[in-house]
Design a protein around this motif. Structure first.
Motif, mmCIF file in Angstrom:
data_model
loop_
_atom_site.group_PDB
_atom_site.id
_atom_site.type_symbol
_atom_site.label_atom_id
_atom_site.label_comp_id
_atom_site.label_asym_id
_atom_site.label_seq_id
_atom_site.Cartn_x
_atom_site.Cartn_y
_atom_site.Cartn_z
ATOM 1 N N LYS A 83 0.849 -1.185 0.000
ATOM 2 C CA LYS A 83 0.000 0.000 0.000
ATOM 3 C C LYS A 83 0.885 1.235 0.000
ATOM 4 O O LYS A 83 2.011 1.210 0.501
ATOM 5 N N ASN A 84 0.399 2.315 -0.591
ATOM 6 C CA ASN A 84 1.146 3.575 -0.539
ATOM 7 C C ASN A 84 0.185 4.757 -0.541
ATOM 8 O O ASN A 84 -0.991 4.614 -0.920
ATOM 9 N N ALA A 85 0.713 5.895 -0.120
ATOM 10 C CA ALA A 85 -0.031 7.157 -0.175
ATOM 11 C C ALA A 85 0.903 8.204 -0.749
ATOM 12 O O ALA A 85 1.906 8.566 -0.117
ATOM 13 N N VAL A 86 0.601 8.667 -1.953
ATOM 14 C CA VAL A 86 1.429 9.687 -2.597
ATOM 15 C C VAL A 86 0.793 11.051 -2.369
ATOM 16 O O VAL A 86 -0.380 11.265 -2.684
ATOM 17 N N ILE A 87 1.585 11.969 -1.817
ATOM 18 C CA ILE A 87 1.121 13.321 -1.542
ATOM 19 C C ILE A 87 1.658 14.235 -2.633
ATOM 20 O O ILE A 87 2.865 14.398 -2.800
ATOM 21 N N VAL A 88 0.718 14.794 -3.396
ATOM 22 C CA VAL A 88 1.030 15.648 -4.540
ATOM 23 C C VAL A 88 0.901 17.106 -4.110
ATOM 24 O O VAL A 88 -0.037 17.467 -3.398
ATOM 25 N N SER A 89 1.829 17.938 -4.541
ATOM 26 C CA SER A 89 1.744 19.364 -4.222
ATOM 27 C C SER A 89 0.509 19.965 -4.868
ATOM 28 O O SER A 89 0.118 19.559 -5.963
ATOM 29 N N PRO A 90 -0.165 20.914 -4.170
ATOM 30 C CA PRO A 90 0.259 21.628 -2.966
ATOM 31 C C PRO A 90 -0.079 20.937 -1.661
ATOM 32 O O PRO A 90 0.016 21.547 -0.598
ATOM 33 N N GLY A 91 -0.480 19.664 -1.696
ATOM 34 C CA GLY A 91 -0.770 18.939 -0.481
ATOM 35 C C GLY A 91 -2.096 18.221 -0.580
ATOM 36 O O GLY A 91 -3.073 18.581 0.068
ATOM 37 N N ARG A 92 -2.130 17.164 -1.408
ATOM 38 C CA ARG A 92 -3.353 16.375 -1.539
ATOM 39 C C ARG A 92 -2.953 14.963 -1.937
ATOM 40 O O ARG A 92 -1.841 14.699 -2.392
ATOM 41 N N LEU A 93 -3.889 14.039 -1.772
ATOM 42 C CA LEU A 93 -3.629 12.632 -1.993
ATOM 43 C C LEU A 93 -3.896 12.229 -3.441
ATOM 44 O O LEU A 93 -4.953 12.547 -3.992
ATOM 45 N N ASP A 94 -2.943 11.543 -4.049
ATOM 46 C CA ASP A 94 -3.193 10.902 -5.336
ATOM 47 C C ASP A 94 -4.179 9.768 -5.090
ATOM 48 O O ASP A 94 -3.926 8.876 -4.276
ATOM 49 N N ARG A 95 -5.321 9.814 -5.769
ATOM 50 C CA ARG A 95 -6.349 8.800 -5.543
ATOM 51 C C ARG A 95 -5.945 7.437 -6.099
ATOM 52 O O ARG A 95 -6.399 6.399 -5.610
ATOM 53 N N SER A 96 -5.131 7.419 -7.125
ATOM 54 C CA SER A 96 -4.633 6.165 -7.681
ATOM 55 C C SER A 96 -3.366 5.751 -6.938
ATOM 56 O O SER A 96 -2.864 6.500 -6.096
ATOM 57 N N PRO A 97 -2.808 4.571 -7.236
ATOM 58 C CA PRO A 97 -1.528 4.212 -6.621
ATOM 59 C C PRO A 97 -0.355 5.043 -7.137
ATOM 60 O O PRO A 97 0.758 4.880 -6.644
ATOM 61 N N CYS A 98 -0.588 5.896 -8.136
ATOM 62 C CA CYS A 98 0.406 6.808 -8.727
ATOM 63 C C CYS A 98 1.350 6.065 -9.665
ATOM 64 O O CYS A 98 2.236 5.334 -9.219
ATOM 65 N N GLY A 99 1.163 6.284 -10.959
ATOM 66 C CA GLY A 99 1.979 5.593 -11.947
ATOM 67 C C GLY A 99 3.441 5.959 -11.896
ATOM 68 O O GLY A 99 4.323 5.097 -12.008
ATOM 69 N N MET A 100 3.742 7.255 -11.721
ATOM 70 C CA MET A 100 5.142 7.661 -11.697
ATOM 71 C C MET A 100 5.803 7.314 -10.372
ATOM 72 O O MET A 100 6.986 6.978 -10.321
ATOM 73 N N GLY A 101 5.008 7.354 -9.280
ATOM 74 C CA GLY A 101 5.523 6.874 -8.005
ATOM 75 C C GLY A 101 5.805 5.388 -8.065
ATOM 76 O O GLY A 101 6.810 4.906 -7.515
#
Length: 349
Positions: free
Chosen positions: A247-265
């Motif tokens: 599991k992961n949580a990617v925080i995207v600027s300016p400060g919110r959660l990527d709803r997907s698992p994040c492809g680039m992450g």
């Protein structure tokens, strides 16, 4: 009524992450490559990004993509990615949305059961394999540009927290990776406010304290995201081979959660897991977001990028069209470029 601007937009999401796709109304954008076009767009057409993503037409968790003709003879189309605070070189969820929209709207011909195409992102050419049935794109697999690791187990000073160990890796965007357990945060949607705040603190501290410079394109931004990661879980894949979940949580600027698992992450994490000897080429890695959506990812091959050992990531997921609309701008509208109000738009980090 004569509108000041009319954009043809197809709304979509990939595993929960928004990805508007602008298919008309922008006009020509100068530049030889899609990276050149992205730079021109950011310098001269940024009002369109604000119009699409800021309130009242957008929201901080929205993304947009502008589909453009490509000058590369190997590409079927090109696209520029627009996010709340930056123009990424690449995005996995946005690419899935673009490919799905191009095929399901008939802008490119669909071949069943598999359609192959090539799209030019600002990061370079992206190979696409779309599984299709009954006129629907059921899954999009993309082969990304190389991903690599800048730093492993680097110690940074985070204000209000103290020493934090981070890994820094690039996968189309550059991420500071933090073991969520090491900072005492459960990876749960109910912890989003804490994750937002700490993620931005860590990103800012890492960007200030760690040297990051892309080896072939120094104009690609440095650390702009934080990924909180959970433990690796090893189990049997559908084909009987060992797979790895996390599991992961990617925080995207300016400060919110990527709803997907994040492809680039996910691309960057593939490079990190390979560097640590925790994932082999071809082995299935399945990251999961805090809303339960998943990608499937594998290392297609290994390579080098300048001084860095690198991997070629392949990420697959699903995308859905949610609406077809014409976004218009009335000349009398006082908010010609939209507006932003408070958090999470205006992060202090």
């Amino acid at each position: 009524m004569r509108f000041g601007r009319m954009l043809n937009v197809v709304d979509a999401h990939a595993e929960g992450e928004s990805g508007k796709v602008v298919v008309g109304g922008v006009g020509p954008v100068p530049g030889e490559t899609m990276f050149d076009k992205m730079l021109h767009f950011s310098e001269h057409l940024d009002h369109l990004r604000k119009l699409l993503l800021c309130e009242p037409r957008g929201a901080v968790w929205h993304n947009a993509n502008v589909v453009l003709p490509s000058n590369n003879p190997d590409a079927d189309f090109g696209y520029i990615i627009l996010e709340s605070t930056e123009y990424p070189a690449m995005s996995g969820s946005n690419t899935m949305c673009v490919a799905t929209v191009l095929l399901e709207t008939g802008m490119l011909p669909m071949t069943e059961p598999v359609t192959h195409l090539v799209l030019e992102s600002p990061a370079g050419l992206i190979g696409i394999e779309a599984t299709c049935a009954s006129g629907k794109v059921e899954r999009v697999k993309l082969v990304n540009q190389p991903a690599f690791v800048y730093h492993q187990d680097a110690k940074i000073d985070v204000p209000g927290v103290g020493k934090v160990s981070v890994d820094v890796a690039y996968g189309g965007m550059t991420f500071a990776f933090v073991d969520a357990g090491s900072v005492g945060i459960p990876l749960e949607a109910g912890q989003e406010a804490v994750l937002y705040d700490l993620g931005q603190r860590i990103k800012k501290a890492a960007a200030e304290q760690l040297e990051v410079r892309h080896p072939t394109n120094p104009r690609i931004p440095g650390i702009t995201n934080t990924s909180f990661t959970g433990p690796l879980i090893r189990e049997d894949a559908p084909d009987g081979a060992e797979m790895v979940r996390s599991k992961n949580a990617v925080i995207v600027s300016p400060g919110r959660l990527d709803r997907s698992p994040c492809g680039m992450g996910t691309s960057a994490r593939l490079a990190l897991l390979h560097a640590r000897g925790e994932l082999k080429p071809g082995q299935l890695f399945r990251p999961e977001s805090l809303i339960g959506s998943q990608f499937d990812a594998r290392i297609e091959d290994t390579t080098r990028l300048g001084p860095y050992a690198a991997v070629i990531p392949a990420i697959s997921g699903r995308a859905w069209i949610t609406s077809l609309n014409q976004l218009v701008l009335d000349p009398s509208d006082p908010f010609q470029e939209g507006f932003v109000v408070g958090k999470p738009w205006k992060s202090e980090y």
